[in-house]
Design an enzyme around this catalytic site. Structure first.
Site, PDB file in Angstrom:
ATOM      1  N   ASN B 394       0.820  -1.200   0.000  1.00  0.00           N
ATOM      2  CA  ASN B 394       0.000   0.000   0.000  1.00  0.00           C
ATOM      3  C   ASN B 394       0.858   1.257   0.000  1.00  0.00           C
ATOM      4  O   ASN B 394       1.055   1.861  -1.055  1.00  0.00           O
ATOM      5  CB  ASN B 394      -0.954  -0.009   1.193  1.00  0.00           C
ATOM      6  CG  ASN B 394      -1.943   1.135   1.153  1.00  0.00           C
ATOM      7  OD1 ASN B 394      -1.916   1.963   0.255  1.00  0.00           O
ATOM      8  ND2 ASN B 394      -2.814   1.204   2.130  1.00  0.00           N
ATOM      9  N   ASP B 395       1.404   1.620   1.158  1.00  0.00           N
ATOM     10  CA  ASP B 395       2.165   2.871   1.260  1.00  0.00           C
ATOM     11  C   ASP B 395       3.309   2.955   0.251  1.00  0.00           C
ATOM     12  O   ASP B 395       3.616   4.040  -0.246  1.00  0.00           O
ATOM     13  CB  ASP B 395       2.734   3.029   2.675  1.00  0.00           C
ATOM     14  CG  ASP B 395       1.634   3.312   3.692  1.00  0.00           C
ATOM     15  OD1 ASP B 395       0.569   3.794   3.278  1.00  0.00           O
ATOM     16  OD2 ASP B 395       1.851   3.051   4.882  1.00  0.00           O
ATOM     17  N   VAL B 396       3.915   1.822  -0.065  1.00  0.00           N
ATOM     18  CA  VAL B 396       5.082   1.846  -0.962  1.00  0.00           C
ATOM     19  C   VAL B 396       4.710   2.153  -2.411  1.00  0.00           C
ATOM     20  O   VAL B 396       5.589   2.288  -3.259  1.00  0.00           O
ATOM     21  CB  VAL B 396       5.885   0.530  -0.910  1.00  0.00           C
ATOM     22  CG1 VAL B 396       6.426   0.286   0.478  1.00  0.00           C
ATOM     23  CG2 VAL B 396       5.054  -0.653  -1.373  1.00  0.00           C
ATOM     24  N   ALA B 435       1.042   4.054   7.433  1.00  0.00           N
ATOM     25  CA  ALA B 435       1.358   5.450   7.701  1.00  0.00           C
ATOM     26  C   ALA B 435       0.102   6.239   8.065  1.00  0.00           C
ATOM     27  O   ALA B 435       0.166   7.399   8.435  1.00  0.00           O
ATOM     28  CB  ALA B 435       2.047   6.089   6.500  1.00  0.00           C
TER      29      ALA B 435
END
Lengths: 102, 465
Positions: B394-396, B435
């Protein structure tokens, strides 16, 4: 004037940090997990201290408190040595290249 | 009984073999040989220790029994452990190294004659300092790794635990460790030794609880490093070259891995260590939350898109490990390859819960390692690929990291999946990632969300291709 043996050990230590630095940077990122498990296994060479402690007791007192701690440390380190090397072996055996016939 | 000089040479040889063991990991072809060197080094070190003591008194049988017990447990764990549990296993192993270091330090303190360090109450000053360092770092490694283990295993919540006055308390404890070490060295009193140990166990625990689940790659690497420094401290006490070399190698290895992980998140080491990430930002991001349209699809749509693609890039993340979807994923890729579709894998440095986590899982599923690429190697290829298949990451992949300086992940290197013609995003819900921020990618024109369990969805897609 004689040099304290500690200085020699310190030299080994500092130089080994540099060796570690360059060797580890050359490790391919895909093998970072095996790197951690193998460093785990080799840091258990601390078992040499545990063996010395375990063998320190004499026949009158095998289980003096210091050797008991030694025995426990032997087991802990042995779990790591066997577990660490074997699991690394298991992981590394899985890394295969593309088969040519495909 | 062999002479001290000869045994020192053998310890040096085993140290060199350990260096070669790490050197072997520079490529998968040489890695197995490297592991063999490591085993050889260990066998030499242990054999030489027995030979140099030479006193095979009745204690020997117990040494062998305890060695065997540990060995059997270790071997059993190594064969049984599933690859998805590797982060927990490594954390658990770190805690054992830490505790072993503490126990050796305790034995040396109680019975310094056995180690040629002086007599109880009159231990050589240098040795006492080295011993204290080994014991303190070992204790911190032990309790810190236990917390990391519990968090990774899910027994303890992965969310950061913070409380008021946390940092001043930690600072106070660290100062007290220095004072206690000084008192221990000046008085040689065993009371100070025990207090020092307890306080070290406590600080290890306190240091790790505020650090959240997705920061675990940094924590594990850091504890790896600590276990090395603890071993080195004991190595100085025992005047053992093999231990000093190994400690330095492991210490710097862990430090480099932590650095790589921090760089992968564009955060400083201290930012990670001070913890609390993801807990504070959540509230601010929910303020300007708006409902935006999302395109969602099912397995048939995804299969249709992929069947008509000529190249597909797979982006795996921690969610793939949780869903154990790596085998299903490989089967899907095999089907795609039969349809002459080019498939490669893109791995972000901090994907998963430890360095290299995704690579091991893919290797387990028989994915050839030359189809798996690191961020820098593959990031330019997204623009030319037809489909990006994001599974459990997700965040990456969040493009916000490149565009929004206000975002907590701004500046973090991300995979440019949005440059693909279309993006398939397997996820259970629209909930934000670790995050605590929304992923802009969900709302893009070319994104199709696949709301399902990663494993189930992958299997369904395979059926539909």
């Amino acid at each position: 004037m004689e040099i304290d043996p500690f200085i020699f050990r310190l030299s080994i230590f500092i130089l080994s940090i540099f060796i570690g630095y360059y060797v580890v940077w050359s490790v391919t990122p895909s093998l970072h997990t095996p790197l951690m498990s193998v460093t785990n296994a080799i840091s258990s060479v601390i078992i040499v201290g545990a063996i010395i402690a375990g063998l320190a007791g004499n026949s009158d007192g095998i289980f003096i408190s210091s050797s008991i701690f030694g025995f426990l440390a032997i087991s802990l380190a042995a779990i790591n040595i066997f577990g660490g090397f074997l699991v690394t072996q298991r992981m590394l055996a899985m890394y295969k290249k593309k088969k040519k016939d495909k | 009984m062999i002479s001290a000089n000869l045994s020192a040479i053998f310890y040096l040889i085993s140290g060199v073999l350990f260096i070669l063991a790490l050197r072997g990991l520079s490529s998968p072809e040489t890695s197995r040989q490297g592991n063999f060197f490591g085993i050889l080094g260990m066998v030499i070190a242990i054999t030489v220790t027995f030979l140099s003591i030479g006193n095979f008194s009745s204690g020997l049988i117990y040494v062998l029994i305890f060695l065997l017990i540990g060995g059997l447990i270790g071997a059993f764990i190594a064969y049984k452990i599933p690859m998805t549990a590797m982060p927990e296993l490594v954390a658990g192993f770190h805690s054992l190294v830490g505790l072993a270091a503490v126990f050796v330090a305790i034995s040396a303190f109680l019975n310094p004659e056995a180690f040629n360090l002086g007599t109880p109450g009159n231990i050589k000053l240098g040795s006492l300092i080295e011993m204290s360092i080994g014991a303190v770092v070992g204790a911190i490694t032990f309790s810190g790794s236990i917390i990391a283990f519990l968090k990774l295993q899910g027994i303890m919540s992965g969310s950061p635990i913070t409380f008021k006055g946390q940092h001043p308390l930690n600072a106070l404890i660290l100062i007290s460790i220095i004072i206690l070490t000084y008192l221990l060295c000046s008085t040689q009193s065993s009371n100070f030794f025990w207090i020092l140990l307890s306080v070290s166990f406590l600080i290890g625990f306190l240091l790790i609880i505020p650090i959240g689940g997705a920061d675990m790659p940094v924590v594990i690497s850091m504890l790896n490093s600590y276990s090395g420094w603890a071993a080195a401290g004991i190595g100085f006490t025992l005047e053992n070259t093999a231990l000093i070399i190994t400690g330095a190698l492991v210490g710097s290895s862990g430090a480099i891995l932590s650095y790589i992980m921090c760089k992968g998140m564009n955060r400083s080491f201290f930012n990670v260590i001070l913890g609390g990430f993801g807990a504070t930002e959540q509230s601010s991001s929910s303020l300007h939350k708006e409902q935006r349209p999302v395109k969602s699809g099912n397995a048939e749509d995804a299969a249709f898109l992929m069947k008509n693609a000529s190249s597909v890039i797979i982006v795996p993340g921690y969610g793939m490990a949780v869903a154990q979807a790596q085998h299903a994923l490989r089967e899907m890729v095999d089907t795609l390859k039969k349809n002459d579709i080019k498939v490669s894998y893109a791995i972000h440095p901090v994907a998963g819960r430890m360095p290299g986590h995704m690579n091991v899982l893919l290797a387990e599923a028989n994915v050839p390692y030359d189809e798996v690429f690191e961020l820098e190697e593959i990031n330019n290829d997204f623009a030319n690929a037809d489909v990006a298949f994001v599974i459990g990451a997700n965040d990456v992949t969040n493009p916000v990291a490149k565009t929004d300086p206000q975002s907590p992940i701004y500046g973090m290197p991300v995979l440019d999946v949005e440059k693909c013609k279309s993006v398939l995003f397997v996820k259970r819900s629209l909930s934000p990632g670790y995050a605590g921020i929304d992923n802009d990618l969900f709302y893009r024109e070319n994104t199709l969300m696949l709301f399902a369990d990663a494993k189930k969805m992958t299997e369904d897609i395979t059926k539909n291709i």
